[in-house]
Scaffold this active site. Structure first.
Site, short mmCIF file in Angstrom:
data_model
loop_
_atom_site.label_atom_id
_atom_site.label_comp_id
_atom_site.label_asym_id
_atom_site.label_seq_id
_atom_site.Cartn_x
_atom_site.Cartn_y
_atom_site.Cartn_z
CB CYS A 15 8.50 -6.33 -25.46
SG CYS A 15 9.60 -5.01 -25.07
NE ARG B 42 -6.33 1.61 -13.67
CZ ARG B 42 -6.89 2.23 -12.62
NH1 ARG B 42 -6.74 3.54 -12.46
NH2 ARG B 42 -7.59 1.55 -11.74
CB SER B 43 2.62 2.01 -15.28
OG SER B 43 2.96 0.80 -15.93
CG ASP C 199 -4.25 3.21 -9.80
OD1 ASP C 199 -5.24 3.27 -9.03
OD2 ASP C 199 -3.92 4.15 -10.54
CB ILE C 200 -1.87 3.68 -5.34
CG1 ILE C 200 -1.54 3.72 -3.86
CG2 ILE C 200 -1.92 5.07 -5.97
CD1 ILE C 200 -0.07 4.05 -3.61
#
Lengths: 354, 354
Positions: free
Chosen positions: A179, A214-215, A237-238
């Site tokens: 969601c 980028r989880s 991401d990191i």
């Protein structure tokens, strides 16, 4: 929305976008014989989780959806551990035939153990869309599924069904989409980043998007969805920046013929270079200190903040033509939309004797 | 093992423990009609992963197991991204009927995205035991399963079968246990931390164990297994210490009657206090700088290092009666044992026409 005479970009609150979907959910509820039942599981003493649980209740009450909040662990009793009993509460709700959807208030333990819990929720009741099968479908651009594919243990080419337009073929249903990324896409549709002149499944073609984070819960599924919809996406991401794109069309075998899906490549561009190219910037970095530099933004871009803390600088609208500071009110409606979808799947399965 | 006249504890290399299981695997292979086929998937340029892939090949060749290494992404070609093609290689191996087991060389992307990939591997070929269903069984102390439970999408009380001794009842098979924690348990059995005088399923009763690290791959499943086997376990990570125990027996409902499982509670003890109580200390912290202080250890304890870097100080044997510096050689045999088990399940399914 009145014209802003300051010359700044538009500040767009999510309420008006949420209203569209609230009406859609209302109409859908009006057509259904039984209102669906959503179980919320609150297992920690976290104030934001409690707040979100109250917010869910209010949204459900407004719409006439039955909401039952199950408190366990530190949410139930301060002497119990954070998260204690969460898994048992999920299994109970999985096995309770009167329950149509299960929402768990994360974070509970941290990313890894929470990811385990997300698999324990039955995919048939997973309103948040966090089960790996839904992520698989999303990453592989599998939009339509046979309901029975949710009750097989593995994923693979057997799940693939033709996509011709935005309605599933006979016997098929739409897959559930996580969601939060879905809420962001709906916001981008609302502000016409998605171009309805283009065909379904390719409406973000021509747009360049940077997604910061980028989880598995937000950044990666969002980058994948946008790329599957035609956008060129930089996923930052990191550690690294990757490019997600489905163009030029990869050589597809028969399996994927209906679903050209994105591929992922490393890129040598820096974040500054990506932002200079990006029509849209979405940031979801869970840190109060992280800020996207306004001076790096492309003039006239669309910026969306998904993080609890604001990831954009105060002057973001000096560059952004549209700035959406929060998406939570849309996200909750995506969850309720998923609830209705899953309760319809259940009706279909019961009707077909599956 | 000759007596150590220094007064120091025993330095126990894993080789002799591995030998026992190598013989078991050999005998089991001698009884099977077809040697099983293991596919390794190497998708990164990581030197330790390449080393481990070579090590797998050597172990398989020694035993007469067919091993096919599929290189993809940066392992195949330095111009490709780290991990590129890993998911496709898994799906291909899932769908290849000649493949009995799949081993993926992690880490690839990092914990979250790797966890996603671990769910993509079919549980019927998951020699590493990383699919959430196997973790579920382990956490819930479900030792025996019906093979068909692996082909249902959800978990729950339906999976529970009686445990009377260490052999599964008719029609049931043993669940697959993640190979790293299983390897540690086998080491602890070898050094008689597990007491064979006690009944199966309770042989660690009376022992206090500290497990440092609570990842889903090593620390949490290990703490759960030890507690399910009767130990009092302190699970320590960077944020908190928890106690895992099945005593005093929790009030069990019918579902769990065959499987008293551990419960988890927060504890106020410090790591120093836990170590002072612990007969066994297992450390799996992925950092070269992390060291368990020898002075905190209980005199005569058993210490096991599971990390790639040594988590114990050089003088650990001044306190420890037994020190196992590495478990990798046992882990790989647990993986091959799982391979044989899964290929037998396949034979059972084929024979029963399932």
């Amino acid at each position: 929305m009145t014209a802003d005479t300051s010359g700044k970009g538009l500040l767009l609150k999510a309420d008006s976008i949420a209203d569209t979907f609230r009406n859609e959910v209302k109409e859908s509820l009006a057509r259904s014989s039984h209102p669906p039942k959503l179980v919320g599981i609150l297992a920690t003493s976290s104030a934001p989780s409690k707040f979100y649980a109250d917010f869910t209740r209010k949204q459900c009450e407004d719409l006439g959806i039955e909401f039952v909040l199950k408190k366990t662990g530190a949410a139930e009793n301060s002497e119990l551990g954070e998260g204690e009993g969460a898994e048992e509460a999920i299994i109970e709700a999985n096995e309770d035939d009167s329950v149509h959807g299960i929402m768990v208030y994360y974070p509970i333990y941290g990313a890894q153990q929470d990811h385990y819990l997300q698999q324990i929720v039955s995919p048939l009741k997973d309103v948040e869309g966090l089960h790996f099968k839904f992520h698989y479908n999303l990453y592989h651009n599998i939009r339509f599924i046979r309901p029975q594919s949710l009750t097989s243990p593995t994923v693979g080419s057997a799940d693939v069904l033709p996509v011709k337009d935005d309605e599933p073929p006979p016997g098929a249903v739409k897959s559930i989409i996580p969601c939060t990324p879905l809420g962001v896409v709906k916001c981008l549709e609302h502000v016409a980043v998605y171009n309805r002149i283009l065909s379904y499944g390719d409406r973000a073609y021509g747009k360049t998007v940077t997604v910061i984070n980028r989880s598995e819960v937000v950044g990666r599924p969002l980058a994948a969805m946008l790329a599957n919809d035609g956008a060129r996406v930089f996923s930052a991401d990191i550690d690294s920046i990757q490019e997600y794109t489905k163009r030029p069309r990869i050589s597809v075998d028969a399996t994927w013929q209906y679903h050209p899906r994105h591929v992922v490549h490393p890129t040598n561009l820096t974040l500054q270079e990506c932002l200079a190219l990006s029509d849209v910037v979405v940031s979801a970095v869970p840190s109060a200190n992280y800020k996207v530099k306004t001076e790096w933004l492309k003039d006239g871009c669309v910026c969306v903040n998904v993080a609890a803390d604001k990831n954009f600088e105060k002057d973001v609208r000096d560059k952004a033509s549209i700035y959406i500071p929060a998406v939570g009110k849309v996200t909750i409606l995506m969850l309720l939309r998923n609830l209705l979808r899953l309760s319809r799947y259940k009706e279909i399965s019961v009707a077909s004797g599956a």
